[in-house]
Design an enzyme around this catalytic site. Sequence first.
Site, short mmCIF file in Angstrom:
data_model
loop_
_atom_site.label_atom_id
_atom_site.label_comp_id
_atom_site.label_asym_id
_atom_site.label_seq_id
_atom_site.Cartn_x
_atom_site.Cartn_y
_atom_site.Cartn_z
N THR A 45 0.82 -1.21 0.00
CA THR A 45 0.00 0.00 0.00
C THR A 45 0.86 1.26 0.00
O THR A 45 0.65 2.17 -0.80
CB THR A 45 -0.91 0.04 1.27
OG1 THR A 45 -1.21 -1.29 1.66
CG2 THR A 45 -2.16 0.84 1.01
N HIS A 94 -8.55 -0.41 2.65
CA HIS A 94 -8.47 -1.86 2.82
C HIS A 94 -9.86 -2.47 2.79
O HIS A 94 -10.03 -3.66 3.06
CB HIS A 94 -7.84 -2.21 4.18
CG HIS A 94 -6.39 -1.87 4.31
ND1 HIS A 94 -5.47 -2.11 3.33
CD2 HIS A 94 -5.69 -1.34 5.35
CE1 HIS A 94 -4.27 -1.73 3.75
NE2 HIS A 94 -4.38 -1.25 4.97
N SER A 123 5.16 -10.36 6.55
CA SER A 123 5.23 -8.92 6.73
C SER A 123 4.25 -8.46 7.82
O SER A 123 4.57 -7.63 8.68
CB SER A 123 4.92 -8.25 5.39
OG SER A 123 4.99 -6.86 5.49
N PHE A 214 12.98 0.73 -3.59
CA PHE A 214 13.01 0.35 -2.17
C PHE A 214 14.09 1.13 -1.42
O PHE A 214 13.84 1.71 -0.36
CB PHE A 214 13.23 -1.16 -2.01
CG PHE A 214 13.17 -1.60 -0.58
CD1 PHE A 214 11.96 -1.85 0.04
CD2 PHE A 214 14.33 -1.74 0.17
CE1 PHE A 214 11.89 -2.23 1.38
CE2 PHE A 214 14.28 -2.12 1.51
CZ PHE A 214 13.04 -2.37 2.11
N ASN A 216 15.53 3.94 -2.02
CA ASN A 216 15.24 5.35 -1.84
C ASN A 216 14.12 5.60 -0.83
O ASN A 216 14.23 6.46 0.03
CB ASN A 216 14.82 5.95 -3.18
CG ASN A 216 15.72 7.09 -3.55
OD1 ASN A 216 16.06 7.92 -2.70
ND2 ASN A 216 16.12 7.13 -4.79
P1 A3P Z 1 8.06 -6.31 3.96
O1 A3P Z 1 7.54 -6.26 5.36
O2 A3P Z 1 8.02 -7.70 3.37
O3 A3P Z 1 9.38 -5.67 3.78
P2 A3P Z 1 1.98 -2.03 3.23
O4 A3P Z 1 2.45 -0.71 2.79
O5 A3P Z 1 0.77 -2.51 2.47
O6 A3P Z 1 1.82 -2.10 4.69
O7 A3P Z 1 3.09 -3.09 2.81
C1 A3P Z 1 4.36 -3.04 3.38
C2 A3P Z 1 5.29 -3.93 2.60
O8 A3P Z 1 5.59 -3.33 1.33
C3 A3P Z 1 6.62 -4.12 3.32
O9 A3P Z 1 7.03 -5.47 3.04
C4 A3P Z 1 7.48 -3.09 2.62
O10 A3P Z 1 8.86 -3.31 2.72
C5 A3P Z 1 7.00 -3.21 1.19
N1 A3P Z 1 7.37 -2.05 0.37
C6 A3P Z 1 7.05 -0.75 0.59
N2 A3P Z 1 7.65 0.04 -0.33
C7 A3P Z 1 8.37 -0.78 -1.14
C8 A3P Z 1 9.23 -0.55 -2.28
N3 A3P Z 1 9.50 0.66 -2.73
N4 A3P Z 1 9.79 -1.65 -2.85
C9 A3P Z 1 9.55 -2.88 -2.37
N5 A3P Z 1 8.76 -3.16 -1.32
C10 A3P Z 1 8.18 -2.12 -0.70
#
Ligand code: A3P
Length: 280
Positions: A45, A94, A123, A214, A216
């Site tokens: 998200t 959501h 996660s 990621f 950045n």
């Molecule tokens: P992980 O906990 O597996 O690292 P949400 O925003 O829906 O809560 O989801 C969070 C997940 O999205 C986390 O996963 C987070 O690291 C990942 N995420 C957020 N930005 C990201 C990016 N730029 N590239 C890859 N994954 C990303």
Amino acid sequence: KPGLLSYKGLNLIRNVHKESYLDSLPEIEIRDSDIFVITYPKSGTTWMQYVLALMFHSDELEGDHNKHAMRIVPWIEVEMDHSTTRLPRLFASHLLPSLLPQGLRKRGKIIYFARNPKDVAVSFYHFHNVSRLLEDKEDFNTFLEEFVEGNVFVSSWFDHVKDWYSQMDNFDMLFFTYEEMKKDLKRTIVKVSTFLKKSFDEETLNMIVEKSSFSNMQLTPNANLDTVSPDLFDSSKGRMLRKGKVGDWKTMFTVAQSEKFDKIYKEKMKGLPLEFVWDL
Ligand code: A3P
């Protein structure tokens, strides 16, 4: 910690999601230019919120505004004053189709973003310890059982994906996956911008791709939790951008847990004409 609130069969968070406001949501007016990013938690998200913020209101991320991506693309299920939001209005959610503004069936655009449920589970498990709104989870196996049963925030992953996927034709909606975005960020961003009928010159496009990587985003306070209220998250316990990997479930799931999950997955997702395949 406040605990869960069951609202019309969907687990939300007591104190954050107010029943009287949720009751009014289906009637909220939708504009043609409205854009929604809809996900099950932990599916990326924040990533999409950040990309949308960069695409449409990038000035708000920096400078005098210095707003967090989740303030530029706020959750519609959390009560707020929508009237001051600049156009296009950007929202995250959501919720399930029946609980959202019903005008979305005629107007506005939806980006639905899904992720391999095993990576979502891992996660989500870690996130419970960071979030001050969700109960801490000690044992992964117990959490996994709760996840599979839908006894968690936003209930069942299976129901969420199935409900949205099967109602795709009722909305102007783009359905795609975290895995696809990981594989080719630029291609996915082009796909999203085409869907939103917004074109960017090559330089701007490259800037969006670079800023939403990621590495950045992990360094950016406005994509992480540091600048969000400490009442909501304990940022000393972990980050929003934790690992950002495909297949991290392999570090947590035992073989037995994985086999059991696959069986349940096949059963629950049976008959759904999913055009993508998870690397389960
Ligand atoms: P992980 O906990 O597996 O690292 P949400 O925003 O829906 O809560 O989801 C969070 C997940 O999205 C986390 O996963 C987070 O690291 C990942 N995420 C957020 N930005 C990201 C990016 N730029 N590239 C890859 N994954 C990303």
